[in-house]
Design an enzyme around this catalytic site. Sequence first.
Site, short mmCIF file in Angstrom:
data_model
loop_
_atom_site.label_atom_id
_atom_site.label_comp_id
_atom_site.label_asym_id
_atom_site.label_seq_id
_atom_site.Cartn_x
_atom_site.Cartn_y
_atom_site.Cartn_z
CB SER A 146 -0.95 -0.04 1.19
OG SER A 146 -1.69 -1.22 1.06
NE ARG A 161 6.18 10.61 -4.76
CZ ARG A 161 5.02 10.74 -5.41
NH1 ARG A 161 3.89 10.50 -4.81
NH2 ARG A 161 4.98 11.12 -6.67
CG ASP A 199 -4.28 0.00 1.49
OD1 ASP A 199 -4.24 0.69 0.46
OD2 ASP A 199 -3.98 0.44 2.62
C1 BGC Z 1 -0.35 5.12 0.21
C2 BGC Z 1 -1.45 4.37 -0.51
C3 BGC Z 1 -2.30 3.59 0.49
C4 BGC Z 1 -2.78 4.51 1.60
C5 BGC Z 1 -3.61 3.78 2.65
C6 BGC Z 1 -0.92 5.94 1.34
O1 BGC Z 1 0.11 6.56 2.05
O2 BGC Z 1 0.33 5.97 -0.69
O3 BGC Z 1 -0.90 3.48 -1.46
O4 BGC Z 1 -3.38 3.02 -0.17
O5 BGC Z 1 -1.66 5.11 2.23
O6 BGC Z 1 -2.92 2.74 3.22
#
Ligand code: BGC
Length: 474
Positions: A146, A161, A199
């Site tokens: 995620s 990133r 996620d």
């Molecule tokens: C990430 C996402 C993720 C979200 C919730 C963010 O910081 O960039 O990819 O879905 O957090 O977990």
Amino acid sequence: MNSKLQTAVDQVVKDFAIDKQFLVGATEQFVKSMDEGLKHSASAKEYMPMIPTFVTGIPTGKETGLYLAADLGGTNFRVCSIKLNGDHTHELKQSKFKIPLDLMKNSTADALFSYLAKKVEAFLDEHHKEYSANTNGSLKLGFTFSFPVDQTALNRGKLIRWTKGFDLPDCVNKDVVELLQSHIDLLGVKVDVVALANDTVGTLLSRAYSNNEAKTHANTVLGCIFGTGTNGAYFEKLSNISKLDLTTVPKGATGMVINTEWGSFDNTLKVLPKTKYDEIVDKETANQGYHLFEKRISGMFLGELLRVILIDLFERGFIFTELFESRHGSLPHRLSEPWLLDSEVLSYLQIDDSTDLKMSQLVLENHLRLPTTREERLVIQKITQVVSHRAAYLSSIPIAAIVGRVKDQYKNDDRDFEIGCDGSVVEFYPGFQEKILEAFNLINPLEGTNKKLSLKIAKDGSGVGAALCASVAI
Ligand code: BGC
């Protein structure tokens, strides 16, 4: 409350206020930003990433089979096995491991992924011995990762990133499926990493799987997370995803799930509220200048926002002055050091209605070792409420934008809309869901339809969702 302190607090309240006009304008900007993102590369700072996920269908609830899921997204790593029963239900076994802090930063991709692979092995040893031995075929694993990833196939994606406090520079630009698979292979474990899912994609798919439309009379149109971080995923028509190379898309597909990475909405701060506190918090992060929407909303930042506001009031001589003197010139370290004020603490302060805020007094002493006067507690509660109110109101913007955008896809369908949500803030923060809906209704993107919107907490979202992604992998 003395009048200078009152004026300072009133100013914070004003700085954090969000009205209907702002919500409507920001929602329009969000839609534009989605359109731009669908045209431009996912790593550009100015546009929302809008990442194609190569998931081209939404589950019907009839999917079956046994799958593994591995979930890295915040402070924990989860490994689960999921048996999809094909009737909207599933069975799940899981193990959860806290990621050691020294693997989140100042370490290497290999160290982190070797740790993850060993946990997959440990899970199989405990729950599915038949697959840790050599005799059976391999198990398919869906990897919920995620963080923003530039995905080029269902099972391929390079990290753009890090967010949420992770910082392992040598991992950026590497394929995270390859990393996990190679460390699993080194251990000789019989697992194939066949799908990579954010996620939010998992949350969308798993809620769609468990949603029995005959009972709910609603279509699942969005999967979102409001937890340590925030983000959302929805189904977009292929014809709108102009940056996608259509030769990479399975034949017959009409649309694809898009991982918006809405945490990066408005990184150039055209519309988002900018207080001096937001600036301070951003400067303290490893991904400064990015994910600025997330930094105003999600669990990782709510506590830090409260903390920097309190420190500002202290430095201006309004609060904690006696405490500072009695400690011979210091404040408790959980208040003076960044990131030690957990947003869970805010959820207790938010709803304290005890006499003289006695409950908050205990919470602040227990969690922060912070003795307080009644007046200080009143200030802390007020600030807590304005920070969380702004967060919930801002959270309604992407929901309204996406619901408004997809309503066309459902114009011949009289069912309502529901969205699958997961994450500690939306699940546990008192009043957060109600406030999101209140602001959503101010924006009113469903005006002119008979549809209603409901929020559904999608339990086991990322596990079941990753299994569903793995189930469609060839
Ligand atoms: C990430 C996402 C993720 C979200 C919730 C963010 O910081 O960039 O990819 O879905 O957090 O977990």
